[in-house]
Design a protein around this motif. Structure first.
Motif: not given
Lengths: 616, 159, 424
Positions: B35-62
């Motif tokens: 998957s291009r989007i990933r859910v990170f599980d911060f178990h001890a903090e009871a937090r789930f964070v979906p995370y993917t590319c922000t399509q940043c202006d800088q476009a480091w990849c490009k």
């Protein structure tokens, strides 16, 4: 599709691992997961084997929908002969582990024999190997999970492991995956321990395919909508979790209290879902932090709790100040009402310990309840308990014993025998609230009559998850029946048992059945899997599985005499509540049940029944 | 108007329906590991964070790509990997400071979020609206930009 | 052309870029964006359209054709942007004060703003035989063509140097199924990119896949030895070879600046806007010695991302903006016959906390600053997921707080540590 079509066979004695093709004919007859693995177990072991001997096998198994995007489709089961019951054991778990195993390309793993030294099994797609578990032996679930992730440098590794309890033969040791999801019942963790198998660690990236993707996606979307439109699955469970039941069951007079001496608990409200959401006086925070989903689940009933940092249990133990899996209804009942303890934070701590050390909180709490009654009778004294004052309502006794049992130390070793053996050891076998050696869950069969039959006939001993007539008798799903009568319950129990066997074999969670029937499951399976899958056929598969399990148990030495309830439930009437004056009417239901099932008066499937179900 | 993925971690239950939807959309199989989007599980903090590319202006990849295999989709603003040009050199995987370009050893190419051409599968699959696809000018987009800038020291230096 | 247009052209700024690699091309495009009316000349000393050396290994393996190496695929890319390209031209001399440069064909060119992006060249080790037929660098497209002609399946090939470039070439050669021997002076592979554990892992991996790796071994000469070549090793042994590929490091292309007054050390020295000591003259890419992001010291980082970043920042300043360069981060990624390794920043550490963890073919090393709770360097082997955040963590200088301790005992959680500290 949607089986991977292959499984791993691991011979722990020889240290060998091989890939085998799945028996497609059996998959057609038994679907997957619970059904299919039970078929393999029944074919491969002598039902009379000692469950803790190398002759037993233990199977980790997924269902055909596991790893797809059907709602809740992340389930796996552990199938073996259970040491607590001597029956076939099938313990079902969620979390992420099952989907990972499927994604690694495997429908099942069959472990056989016994390793000479502690090992764990590491699977990364096609690479599967036994590795030295010496560094993890004796470690807790949480230490092992973190340790294996660090060792393999893979934070996404999914780990199913036992604790010291399973290593040391605690008879209700479970297998915990993803830190707080458990294949919980019947002592499957002790079987792992007896094989010197500490953990199974899986990483998969092969993907799961379905037969007809377009139809599958459409069907899955429709059925998700059914869950979203149902009040229980879209509101009740996410908001309150299964704990929504605590006050409800207490009110209907079916909340077994103090080892089933009573059917209502005056502390119920203090340990209920509502209490978990209330800000604490001490720190202004609620016990419940958030709800959480297992893989693919659009219900998200899981509880994530944080204990009051000032509570006596952890005030000097900062390592427990983090959030983790909180109280589900069965655990809250067993640790709470069954023992008479109404301290929510203590129950949460005991629940953390059960997860950390991989013991089944239902059997643990129920066994502690029996021990408390024995203590109050004087059959157990402080000498045996090592000084623990084991009276009903003692939170201190409960949390101390959770730790001792989890670590298999001191009086915890006695608790680790389970209620049946404990009560026998201390001279009061009648005080064990068990069927076939397994402790009851949280519904008193005097207040919910159908559950009495369901418990008595459950193929894995007392269990609510083999035929949850509570849904009908209390919640009115799919039809409302009167919990206080025995009429019609034989057919109801059979219908629930067969349907549940099909749900449990598909890779989905039984909680979907608050909104789904097999009519909702069938189109998803039919689009995903080779072959034709209708609701009628699934019911037949469920019935076949039920009878296969029954035959295993009969061959293992069970008889109709084991289809019973403790004397207390058959003779002592409920003292309060709507069921006041009622005992369980099992005797009137059981013969009708046998007849409904096509079994003889001795509870044995007839030749016609076996033939009809392609079991003979 | 351009849209952006808005992530609200507080609503995430960690169910991974987004990961399955993404992998199905992009790979034709249910495979969270792809998957291009990933859910990170911060178990001890009871937090789930979906995370993917922000399509940043800088476009480091490009800008790091030696063969111009990453292009901007002008309809969506997404930075898109053109597989036929990608040689699999992986420079973008180390250049992206958000860690959202990954190498797929099976294909020998890199993969990243391309907003599904303007109809992101993850947002459609999310049962709790933790992932939504909203007008970029809504307040949510500011959040995304803040998120992006947290590692974007070029912005920090100018701020 | 009417008078108005002519006047406009007379006032237009003339930008000249020496070097048509990633730094030069990126700069040319960014200048066009910043100054639509300016005149831009892009001078390259090779005959082909601007291409990427990084793509050459993939050309050697047949994965792409020569067009696939081009930095920009569209044939009319430069014309469309109004960038005047001069190929096959070498600049021989710069007159910074006169704003003039000389080309090797004798022509002279004026400039208003100049970017030196001349890249680097392979260094020649001081041994005999480098000019023999069958001995090649692997640097230009022309080199690649010659190597491709000789590196037939089964051919005996000696690769001199297992540095970063050498190891990339190794991959391509091994895929051509030649009988390959790598000879490296250092005690491990990629000694300047990888520590002893990682470099040794790479060596063992290569050996397990049929590549002979001779570390701590020096080549003292190459002889013509009918019908092919003999590679003499220190100690007397001679390796027969049909092809010798020399890859012993690269050096910035600076020689033409001698006497120009432009300050150089290892590379062209620049200020924090990438301007040289001469006003209006900037440097970018492999030839530029700019600030390291972590230490601030002036260093040459001959890597593609730095080249592109240099080009972008230099261009912004050349068109009159004020864009400081935040420093470059040395980093590399290498795929050695399927084993992917990376290094970031100050992986050697600066005396702070350090964690190294190896299991099988996986390895992770994290280095934390001696004074602050932040990451300054990292290495990975066998891990590819989310490795970019190792750059993100170093570059953002993010304070890790409690995550430093977590990462010390669980370095594999670097992505979690990153996401956790993002603050979403």
């Amino acid at each position: 599709m949607s089986w991977t079509g292959k499984f791993l066979r691991v011979n722990l004695t020889e240290g060998t691992v091989k890939s085998e093709a799945l028996n497609r004919e059996w998959a057609r007859l038994y679907l997957g997961q619970r059904g299919l693995a039970s078929k393999y177990l029944a074919e491969e072991i002598d039902p009379r084997v000692d469950p803790l001997s190398p002759d037993n096998k233990i199977i980790f198994t997924t269902g055909p929908l596991t790893g797809t995007n059907a709602s809740t489709a992340g389930r796996y089961s552990v199938v073996t002969k259970g040491p607590l019951t001597g029956c076939i054991a099938c313990s079902n778990s969620g979390g992420m582990f099952g989907a990972e195993l499927k994604n690694a390309g495997w429908d099942m793993i069959i472990f056989e024999g016994r390793a000479a030294k502690p090992v764990y099994f590491h699977v990364e797609n096609d690479r599967a190997e036994l590795r030295d578990a010496q560094p993890f032996w004796g470690k807790t679930v949480w230490e092992t999970d973190a340790g294996l992730k660090a060792h393999h440098q893979d934070p996404m590794l999914r780990v199913a492991t036992i604790g010291a309890s399973g290593e040391n033969g605690v008879l209700f040791a479970c297998i915990v995956n993803d830190l707080h999801r458990a294949a919980g019942r019947s002592g499957v963790g002790a079987v792992m321990g007896s094989k010197n198998l500490k953990a199974v660690a899986v990483r998969g990236s092969k993907g799961v395919r379905v037969k007809d993707p377009v139809r599958f996606l459409k069907s899955v979307a429709e059925q998700k909508q059914v869950l979203a439109d149902n009040a229980v699955t879209s509101q009740g469970l996410p908001t309150y979790g299964t704990q929504v039941l605590m006050n409800v069951i207490n009110e209907v007079g079916a909340l077994p209290t103090r080892n089933f001496q009573d059917v209502q608990f005056d502390g119920a409200r203090r340990i209920s879902a509502e209490a978990m959401r209330e800000p604490r006086r001490s720190d202004g925070k609620a016990n419940l932090v958030t709800n959480a989903a297992c893989f693919g689940c659009t219900i998200a009933c899981g509880r994530i709790s944080q204990i009051d940092p000032g509570h006596y249990t952890i005030v000097n133990r900062p390592e427990y100040r983090h959030a983790s899996g909180g109280l589900e209804y069965e655990a809250a009942w067993a640790l709470g009402a069954a023992t008479g303890v109404d301290d929510l934070e203590a129950l949460t701590f005991a629940n953390f310990l059960c997860n950390e050390h991989a013991i089944d909180p239902i059997s643990f709490g129920a066994t502690v309840a029996a021990a408390m009654e024995l203590y109050e009778l004087g059959a157990i004294t402080s000498k045996e308990t090592g000084g623990i004052i084991l009276t009903f309502g003692s939170a201190e006794a409960l949390t101390a014993l959770a730790e001792l049992t989890g670590k298999a130390q001191g009086f915890g070793r006695d608790i680790g025998l389970g209620s049946k053996r404990l009560c026998a050891k201390y001279g009061h076998p009648d005080l064990s609230m068990t069927v076939k050696g397994q402790e009851f869950p949280a519904y008193d069969p005097r207040g919910i009559q159908g559950m009495g039959l369901s418990y008595a006939t459950s193929n894995r001993g007392a269990c609510h998850l083999r035929g949850y007539t509570v849904a009908s008798e209390i919640m009115g799903t799919p039809v409302k029946t009167d919990p206080l009568v025995t009429d019609g319950k034989a057919a109801l129990v059979k219908a629930f048992q067969d349907a549940t066997a099909a749900f449990d074999s598909a890779g989905i969670c039984i909680f979907t059945s608050f909104a789904w029937t097999l009519e909702n499951v069938a189109p998803q399976l039919d689009a995903a899997c080779e072959g034709e899958w209708t609701a009628d056929y699934l019911l037949e598969v469920g019935e076949r599985i039920w009878n296969l399990e029954r035959q295993f148990n009969l061959a293992a030495g069970m008889t109709a005499k084991d289809d019973t309830l403790p004397k207390r439930l058959l003779k002592e009437a409920a003292k309060t509540g709507p069921a006041k004056g009622l005992a369980s009417g099992l005797a009137t239901m059981l013969p009708e049940y046998y007849a409904q099932r096509g079994w003889s008066a001795a509870g044995v499937p007839t030749a016609e029944t076996l033939k009809r179900l392609a079991l003979a | 108007m351009q849209k952006a993925l808005l992530i609200t971690p507080q609503l995430c239950t960690g169910c991974r329906q987004c990961e399955m939807a993404c992998s199905y959309e992009k790979e034709g199989v249910f495979n969270p590991a792809r998957s291009r989007i990933r859910v990170f599980d911060f178990h001890a903090e009871a937090r789930f964070v979906p995370y993917t590319c922000t399509q940043c202006d800088q476009a480091w990849c490009k800008s790091a790509c030696p063969v111009d295999a990453i292009q901007i989709d002008f309809a969506t603003g997404a930075k898109v990997v053109y597989e036929n040009r990608c040689v699999g050199c992986k420079v973008c995987t180390i250049a992206c400071p958000f860690g959202t370009v990954n190498y797929n050893a099976d294909t020998g190419k890199v993969v990243k979020c391309d907003l599904c051409g303007g109809d992101p599968a993850c947002a459609k699959a999310c049962p709790t609206r933790a992932i939504t696809y909203v007008d970029a000018e809504q307040t949510g987009y500011d959040k995304m930009r803040v998120w992006a800038m947290k590692t974007d020291t070029a912005h920090q230096a100018q701020a | 052309m009417d008078a108005g247009a002519r006047r406009l052209r007379d006032f237009a700024m003339h930008y000249v870029i020496i070097g048509a690699g990633p730094a030069g091309v990126t700069a040319a495009e960014a200048i066009r964006q910043g100054d639509p009316g300016g005149a831009i000349s892009l001078i390259g000393d090779e005959p082909e359209a601007p291409y990427s050396r990084m793509a050459i290994p993939y050309l050697l393996t047949g994965q792409i054709d020569e067009a696939g190496t081009h930095l920009r695929p569209a044939v009319d890319h430069y014309a469309r942007l109004g960038i005047d390209t001069l190929s096959g031209c070498r600049v021989t001399n710069i007159d910074p004060l006169g704003h003039q440069l000389s080309l090797d064909d004798g022509r002279r060119r004026g400039f208003d703003r100049l970017l030196i992006a001349t890249g680097s060249h392979p260094s020649r080790p001081p041994i005999d035989g480098l000019d023999l037929p069958g001995v090649h660098h692997c640097w230009t497209l022309d080199d690649a063509r010659r190597i491709a002609a000789l590196a037939k399946p089964g051919a005996k090939v000696v690769l001199m140097g297992a540095g970063f470039v050498g190891t990339i070439v190794l991959e391509a050669l091994a895929r051509r199924r030649v009988a390959l021997t790598v000879v490296e002076m250092g005690d491990r592979m990629v000694p300047r990119m990888m520590d002893d554990i990682a470099g040794t892992m790479l060596k063992r991996w290569c050996e397990s896949r049929g590549v002979a790796v001779r570390t701590s071994t020096r080549i003292v000469g190459i002889d013509a030895q009918a019908p092919s070549l003999g590679v003499r090793l220190e100690g007397g042994e001679t390796l027969p070879a049909d092809l010798v590929v020399v890859s012993t490091g690269v050096r910035p292309n600076l020689d033409f600046l001698a006497g120009s007054g432009i300050a150089t050390a290892e590379g062209v020295l620049v200020d924090d806007h990438l301007q040289t000591n001469m006003p209006g003259i900037y440097a970018a890419g492999d030839v530029c010695q700019s600030a390291d992001m972590v230490s601030g010291a002036a260093e040459v980082h001959a890597i593609q991302p730095t080249a592109a970043e240099h080009g972008r920042v230099a261009a912004a300043n050349m068109v009159g903006n004020d864009l400081p360069f935040i420093g470059s981060l040395n980093m590399n990624v290498l795929d050695t016959l399927g084993l992917v390794s990376t290094s970031f920043g100050h992986w050697q550490g600066n005396g702070g906390s350090s964690v190294r963890h190896q299991d099988g073919w996986r390895y992770l090393r994290l280095e934390f600053d001696h004074a602050e709770d932040r990451l300054i360097g990292a290495q990975t082997v066998g891990l590819t997921e989310h490795v970019g955040v190792l750059r993100g963590l170093i570059q953002s200088k993010r304070r890790l707080g409690p995550w430093k301790d977590i990462l010390m005992s669980h370095p594999e959680q670097f992505m979690q540590g990153y996401v956790a500290t993002v603050g979403v």
